[in-house]
Scaffold this motif. Structure first.
Motif, short mmCIF file in Angstrom:
data_model
loop_
_atom_site.label_atom_id
_atom_site.label_comp_id
_atom_site.label_asym_id
_atom_site.label_seq_id
_atom_site.Cartn_x
_atom_site.Cartn_y
_atom_site.Cartn_z
N THR A 3 0.84 -1.20 0.00
CA THR A 3 0.00 0.00 0.00
C THR A 3 0.88 1.25 0.00
OG1 THR A 3 -0.11 -0.02 2.42
CG2 THR A 3 -1.88 -1.12 1.23
N ASN A 4 0.31 2.33 -0.50
CA ASN A 4 0.98 3.63 -0.50
C ASN A 4 -0.09 4.68 -0.20
OD1 ASN A 4 2.78 5.73 -0.82
ND2 ASN A 4 2.63 5.76 -3.07
N LEU A 5 -0.30 4.93 1.08
CA LEU A 5 -1.42 5.77 1.50
C LEU A 5 -1.30 7.19 1.00
CD1 LEU A 5 -2.00 4.69 5.22
CD2 LEU A 5 -3.03 3.74 3.14
N ALA A 6 -2.46 7.76 0.63
CA ALA A 6 -2.53 9.16 0.21
C ALA A 6 -2.38 10.08 1.42
CB ALA A 6 -3.86 9.42 -0.50
N ASP A 7 -2.05 11.32 1.13
CA ASP A 7 -1.79 12.28 2.21
C ASP A 7 -2.99 12.46 3.13
OD1 ASP A 7 0.75 12.67 1.27
OD2 ASP A 7 0.27 14.50 0.14
N PHE A 8 -4.22 12.40 2.58
CA PHE A 8 -5.40 12.72 3.39
C PHE A 8 -5.63 11.71 4.52
CE2 PHE A 8 -7.44 9.57 0.69
CZ PHE A 8 -8.46 9.05 1.46
N ILE A 9 -5.05 10.52 4.40
CA ILE A 9 -5.30 9.49 5.41
C ILE A 9 -4.02 8.97 6.06
CG2 ILE A 9 -5.25 7.46 3.89
CD1 ILE A 9 -7.86 6.55 5.35
N ARG A 10 -2.87 9.37 5.51
CA ARG A 10 -1.59 8.89 6.07
C ARG A 10 -1.41 9.42 7.50
NH1 ARG A 10 1.83 10.86 2.46
NH2 ARG A 10 1.67 9.02 1.11
N PRO A 13 -5.47 7.50 12.56
CA PRO A 13 -5.90 6.20 13.09
C PRO A 13 -6.54 5.30 12.03
CG PRO A 13 -6.45 7.92 14.64
CD PRO A 13 -5.95 8.62 13.40
N ASP A 14 -7.43 5.88 11.20
CA ASP A 14 -8.06 5.07 10.16
C ASP A 14 -7.04 4.62 9.12
OD1 ASP A 14 -10.57 5.15 11.25
OD2 ASP A 14 -11.36 6.70 9.90
N GLY A 15 -6.11 5.51 8.77
CA GLY A 15 -5.10 5.15 7.79
C GLY A 15 -4.19 4.04 8.28
N ASP A 16 -3.75 4.16 9.52
CA ASP A 16 -2.87 3.13 10.08
C ASP A 16 -3.59 1.78 10.14
OD1 ASP A 16 -0.93 5.05 10.40
OD2 ASP A 16 -1.31 5.36 12.54
N GLU A 17 -4.86 1.81 10.53
CA GLU A 17 -5.60 0.56 10.63
C GLU A 17 -5.85 -0.05 9.25
OE1 GLU A 17 -9.32 -1.36 13.04
OE2 GLU A 17 -9.51 0.74 12.45
N LEU A 54 -11.17 -1.99 -4.00
CA LEU A 54 -11.76 -0.65 -4.09
C LEU A 54 -11.29 0.23 -2.93
CD1 LEU A 54 -15.45 -1.50 -5.10
CD2 LEU A 54 -13.69 -0.50 -6.56
N ILE A 55 -11.27 -0.33 -1.73
CA ILE A 55 -10.84 0.44 -0.56
C ILE A 55 -9.35 0.77 -0.66
CG2 ILE A 55 -10.60 0.40 1.96
CD1 ILE A 55 -13.13 -1.43 1.95
N LYS A 56 -8.56 -0.15 -1.16
CA LYS A 56 -7.13 0.11 -1.36
C LYS A 56 -6.93 1.29 -2.30
CE LYS A 56 -2.83 -2.10 -2.95
NZ LYS A 56 -2.46 -1.13 -4.00
N GLN A 57 -7.65 1.30 -3.42
CA GLN A 57 -7.54 2.41 -4.36
C GLN A 57 -7.96 3.72 -3.69
OE1 GLN A 57 -10.07 1.02 -7.52
NE2 GLN A 57 -8.44 -0.15 -8.52
N MET A 58 -9.00 3.65 -2.87
CA MET A 58 -9.53 4.82 -2.18
C MET A 58 -8.48 5.45 -1.27
SD MET A 58 -13.16 4.69 -0.17
CE MET A 58 -13.69 3.17 -0.92
N VAL A 59 -7.86 4.61 -0.41
CA VAL A 59 -6.91 5.15 0.56
C VAL A 59 -5.59 5.54 -0.10
CG1 VAL A 59 -7.95 3.88 2.46
CG2 VAL A 59 -6.02 2.85 1.23
N GLU A 60 -5.40 5.12 -1.34
CA GLU A 60 -4.21 5.53 -2.08
C GLU A 60 -4.45 6.78 -2.93
OE1 GLU A 60 -1.60 1.46 -2.49
OE2 GLU A 60 -3.00 1.92 -4.12
N GLY A 61 -5.67 7.33 -2.83
CA GLY A 61 -5.94 8.61 -3.46
C GLY A 61 -6.73 8.57 -4.74
N ALA A 62 -7.20 7.39 -5.18
CA ALA A 62 -7.99 7.32 -6.39
C ALA A 62 -9.34 8.00 -6.19
CB ALA A 62 -8.20 5.86 -6.79
N ASP A 63 -9.94 8.43 -7.29
CA ASP A 63 -11.27 9.05 -7.20
C ASP A 63 -12.27 8.06 -6.61
OD1 ASP A 63 -10.35 11.38 -8.32
OD2 ASP A 63 -10.97 10.87 -10.36
N VAL A 64 -13.12 8.57 -5.74
CA VAL A 64 -14.17 7.76 -5.14
C VAL A 64 -15.47 8.07 -5.87
CG1 VAL A 64 -15.35 7.13 -3.01
CG2 VAL A 64 -12.98 7.89 -2.93
#
Length: 408
Positions: A3-10, A13-17, A54-64
């Motif tokens: 995974t490579n988390l986007a800035d908005f969630i990196r 707590p939710d991002g880490d989990e 889908l959730i992986k793409q979401m947390v990596e910054g893809a359009d929702v």
């Protein structure tokens, strides 16, 4: 899974989990074999593995997109995939994070927003729900079938036991159960009374939080959690032995309180104590098995089909306990061929996804009827009401049968 988390969630707590959960997934696909919506729809994105992508793409910054939201909406959160998963992926927690993000980034159609807001405001509020349910039960024969299906016939309440005992346990009455099926709580108290345990109910305790949590109203759900902890805490300080759950959906949620409030300094420790004390009624009665056999006797009901709710067998990982207890009391318990699959109730799912919900209900009932039971039993108010709406065979909570068997 990398995974490579986007800035908005990196570094949140939710991002880490989410990162930790995603990294456990090995793409094996075992989960798709036990996913009810994948079996019905045959779409990879309507199964756990697809939703995880889908959730992986979401947390990596893809359009929702609205399409992403729809696939997450269709998930029952039955957590059957967690039972199946060989890697221990906590999918239930991951999908809640995904839903939280979609609610922030996707605007729902007005009709959906209205329905979800009404459900979140009305169902958990017993001051509103109870009189509405009473009115619905009074005029039930006149209601359209779709609405009548949501209004179970009114029960004649049993008598609450009046004896005082040294041993005391606290019970969550719930938000809808007291008006929809009051005898579930009363039967629980009567069975515990026969075993020398007094049942207490904190009047200020209300909804467990599940309704608002699963509809995406997270802040309001956490307020429900805090209100219950505040209501229970004086009883905990006085030394109650346990917090009894007889609605498995509530039990699964309350057992998550420590996790949900882990970042709340005022409630984290109290929430951990609540979780330590919280036990399903089947867990408690197993400790009284010999005494329970002694205080009950055989009645006319001797063959039942049991539907173990997802929140019992997957959410709480409690399998076989109810069946064991009933067998010890001389009841023949028959499980349907798909006992691991959801009945389609899933909280408010039957209102937000009716087509899928009723397809799952009818499938479940077909296999329950094949067992030729006198009664269908379950362990959650939602499942009981949902199943009863599709059959003339009586559907009840298993604790009601145990109460019926108490020696006079």
């Amino acid at each position: 899974m990398q995974t490579n988390l986007a800035d908005f969630i990196r570094n949140t707590p939710d991002g880490d989990e989410a990162d930790a959960i995603l990294r456990k997934c090995v793409h094996c696909g075992f989960c798709t074999a036990t996913c009810p919506t994948y079996q019905l729809l045959g779409d990879e994105l309507d199964g756990p593995r697809g939703r995880i992508y889908l959730i992986k793409q979401m947390v990596e910054g893809a359009d929702v997109t609205r399409s992403t939201q729809l696939h997450l909406d269709r998930c029952l959160t039955c957590r059957n995939c967690e039972t199946t998963c060989p890697s221990g992926v906590q999918y239930g927690r991951l999908v809640e994070i995904g839903r939280k993000i979609t609610e922030q980034k996707v605007t729902r159609p007005f009709g959906q927003r209205l329905v979800r807001r009404l459900l979140a405001s009305f169902v958990p509020n017993s001051a509103l729900f109870t009189p509405a349910m009473r009115l619905g039960q009074h005029v039930r024969p006149l209601l359209p079938k779709k609405l009548r299906d949501k209004v179970p016939a009114r029960q004649r309440p049993l008598e609450w036991p009046g004896a005082k005992h040294q041993r005391k346990m606290l019970m969550l009455a719930g938000c809808v159960q007291p008006s929809m099926m009051p005898n579930v709580n009363i039967a629980t108290a009567r069975v515990l009374d026969a075993l020398g345990v007094e049942t207490l109910v904190a009047p200020e305790a209300g909804c467990c939080g599940a309704i608002r949590l699963h509809l995406g109203y997270n802040d309001e759900a956490l307020d429900d959690l805090r209100a219950n902890i505040d209501a229970w805490w004086p009883y905990i300080e006085e030394g109650v032995e346990a917090i009894v759950m007889n609605a498995s959906g509530c039990g699964a949620t309350v057992k998550e309180y420590a996790h949900l409030l882990r970042n709340d300094p005022a409630y984290a420790q109290k929430a951990r104590r609540v979780v330590e004390l919280t036990r399903d009624i089947s867990e408690i009665l197993l400790e009284f098995e010999e005494t329970l056999v002694a205080v009950t006797r055989r009645r006319s009901i001797h063959t039942v089909a049991f539907h173990p709710p997802c929140t019992l067998q997957h959410g709480q990982q409690l399998r076989g306990k109810v069946e064991h207890l009933l067998a010890a009391l001389g009841i023949e318990v028959r499980l349907p061929a798909d006992s691991h699959l959801c009945c389609g109730s899933a909280g408010s799912y039957s209102l937000t996804q009716p087509k899928l919900s009723y397809a799952l209900r009818d499938q479940k009932l077909e296999r329950l009827h094949a067992q030729e039971p006198q009664v269908i039993l379950s362990a959650n108010v939602g499942c009981i009401a949902h199943l009863q709406s599709g059959t003339s065979t009586p559907v009840a909570h298993w604790i009601e049968l145990v109460e019926h068997m108490l020696s006079a």
